[in-house]
Design a protein around this motif. Structure first.
Motif, PDB file in Angstrom:
ATOM      1  N   GLN A 200       0.739  -1.371  -0.127  1.00 38.78           N
ATOM      2  CA  GLN A 200      -0.134  -0.154   0.136  1.00 38.78           C
ATOM      3  C   GLN A 200       1.135   0.969   0.070  1.00 38.78           C
ATOM      4  O   GLN A 200       0.121   2.334  -0.209  1.00 38.78           O
ATOM      5  N   HIS A 201       2.448   0.996   0.481  1.00 37.90           N
ATOM      6  CA  HIS A 201       3.195   2.578   0.388  1.00 37.90           C
ATOM      7  C   HIS A 201       4.326   2.443  -0.542  1.00 37.90           C
ATOM      8  O   HIS A 201       5.072   0.759  -0.564  1.00 37.90           O
ATOM      9  N   THR A 202       5.090   3.076  -0.366  1.00 38.77           N
ATOM     10  CA  THR A 202       6.325   3.178  -0.987  1.00 38.77           C
ATOM     11  C   THR A 202       6.992   2.772   0.336  1.00 38.77           C
ATOM     12  O   THR A 202       6.607   3.426   1.224  1.00 38.77           O
ATOM     13  N   PRO A 203       8.326   1.931  -0.460  1.00 40.73           N
ATOM     14  CA  PRO A 203       9.863   2.759   0.853  1.00 40.73           C
ATOM     15  C   PRO A 203       9.816   2.965   2.017  1.00 40.73           C
ATOM     16  O   PRO A 203      10.373   2.952   2.802  1.00 40.73           O
ATOM     17  N   HIS A 204       9.588   4.872   0.966  1.00 38.65           N
ATOM     18  CA  HIS A 204      10.326   5.390   1.829  1.00 38.65           C
ATOM     19  C   HIS A 204       9.367   5.970   2.516  1.00 38.65           C
ATOM     20  O   HIS A 204       9.280   7.574   2.745  1.00 38.65           O
ATOM     21  N   SER A 205       8.302   5.960   2.269  1.00 40.04           N
ATOM     22  CA  SER A 205       6.764   6.572   2.881  1.00 40.04           C
ATOM     23  C   SER A 205       7.087   6.609   4.341  1.00 40.04           C
ATOM     24  O   SER A 205       7.606   5.305   4.540  1.00 40.04           O
TER      25      SER A 205
END
Length: 224
Positions: A200-205
């Motif tokens: 659901q989220h990018t690695p750097h979120s």
């Protein structure tokens, strides 16, 4: 944490393992049990020193070492030597607790996690359930061929009599980077949450960075 992990062995690997087992020599399994367990152990153990035994050992070790869920649940630091056993003709392994330490010298490990990798189809033998004693309650496990069941080495457990057919399994023990069973479960849940959030989220979120930080710092705090 008690956990069944499905299909550690692929159908092809399972077929290879069975073909190799048919080439092995078998002897009294009581030889490798501790003084107390030896009295209640009635099975046979494979000699893995032959060429076929070495190939089987490599196949099983590789499957375990590469499996992501198995490693997340157990956090291996060191493995014991694998044992491959067969039980039939009313054989069983009565109630016992695994030795707290196994091996000698540099090979000596503390046993934090026990595992049973099932190599026989469950409908090919009667009985043979792995029975775990959990403070007055019991859990009975008879896995599909290729599945592995992991559980803390601290529990009393037994293998019920095999009344027909042949039960073949691989068993072993792990010294874990995370000795406490509750701590291993906490990190296992956190790693599963990380995997879910990554969809659901990018690695750097902020969400992913926070979970990554929590996992890393808890791993440092809980390890030995």
């Amino acid at each position: 944490m008690h956990l069944t992990i499905g299909s550690i062995l692929s159908a092809e690997s399972l077929a290879q393992a069975r073909a190799l087992m048919d080439q092995l020599r078998w002897s009294d399994g009581a030889k490798t049990a501790g003084p107390t367990a030896r009295r209640v152990k009635r099975n046979r153990q494979a000699d893995l020193s032959s060429n076929a035994g070495a190939r089987l050992k490599t196949l099983l070790e590789s499957a375990l070492a590469k499996h992501v869920t198995f490693n997340a649940a157990t956090r291996p630091k060191r493995f014991s030597k694998l044992l491959v056993t067969e039980t039939s003709d009313g054989g069983e392994y009565g109630a016992h607790v695994d030795n707290p330490f196994m091996g000698r010298g540099e090979a000596r490990i503390r046993t934090d996690v026990s595992f049973t990798l099932f190599l026989s189809d469950p409908d090919s033998y009667e009985g043979g359930e792995l029975v775990i004693d959990q403070a007055g309650a019991t859990q009975s496990v008879k896995g599909q061929a290729g599945d592995v069941f992991v559980y803390p080495s601290t529990y009393l457990h037994a293998v019920s009599p095999v009344t027909s057919g042949v039960r073949r399994v691989c068993v072993g023990w792990i010294e874990s980077d995370i000795p406490d069973a509750g701590d291993r479960e906490l990190l296992f849940d956190l790693e599963n949450l990380h995997a879910s959030l990554s969809r659901q989220h990018t690695p750097h979120s902020p969400e992913m960075l926070t979970v990554t930080k929590l996992f890393a710092n808890l791993s440092r705090r809980l390890s030995r």
